[in-house]
Design a protein around this motif. Sequence first.
Motif: not given
Length: 286
Positions: A116-121, A156-161, A217-225, A233-239
């Motif tokens: 993800d863009r925040e580099r938490q995964s 592996f998908w490794l997640f950090g705080d 739905g599903l998307a890349q973790p923490s990505s904007e959909v 486009i009617v809305a933007r949400v974050v996975a």
Amino acid sequence: TPSIRFPTLGARLRSGQATFVGAGLPGMVVRLYLDNRQVGEGVVTTREEWRLTPQEPLAPGVHLARVAALNPEGAIIAESAPVVFMVEEEASSHQPRLPLPTPALPLAVSSLAFGDRERQSLVVRGQATPHSGVSAWVGGQPIRFANALIDGGWQFWLFGDEPWAGEDLVEIRTSLGERLVTEARPPAGPVVLRYAPLLLSPLDGDVLTTRRPLLLGLAQPSSEVGVLVNGRIVARVVADRQGTWAYQLVEPLPVGYSVLAAEVEDSWTTPKLKSRPVVVMLAPQL
């Protein structure tokens, strides 16, 4: 098909002397394998249960267990799903480790990338002996378990705080005694594992009973959909960190057919990645 009920997948045992418990058809002869070595045979009881205790205590570390059903000639006719578990090391234990088979495919890390863009995964991919148990350790603690596929691949998908830093160390271990340490320092640049978002609900061809359905739905973790209705486009949400996203339409759908879709709103993906369109119908009475 026989199965293993204890230990469970990812279990952590405090003692190396364990009794394996499972299920099967009454009268079925089962053979227990531990780290691809035969350690015992037994018969399923009338209560559809089998129990086997290996003669040797289990060495500390990660292990892979599976059980096979045998025909009267002793040939394997069915196998359970493999179970990866860990035996914790005891400070007072002086039991020698059991000999491990030689790996058929050496443990290796083939790619490392931020998820993800925040580099938490952190996404770690690699190769190991097919069907061997693979585990990821951070700070001396196991955080993920997996079984290598038939081609030896694992991921592996490794997640950090907090965002992963280059000085963070990830250790990969296998049930064959292999160990490999890598820095959490992917090559500079964007996420390399990209995929189009998915719209899981509603389904293509659904006849809706509400004009404001909930989209899942599903998307890349923490990505904007971006959520699209009839190409707009009617809305933007974050996975979230697991990649799931949801949105309930604010504007009611028109009567008749509508096309729903999602796209990844990410500057790293050019052109944008879009889901397959989902066509739904709203009955006139709504």
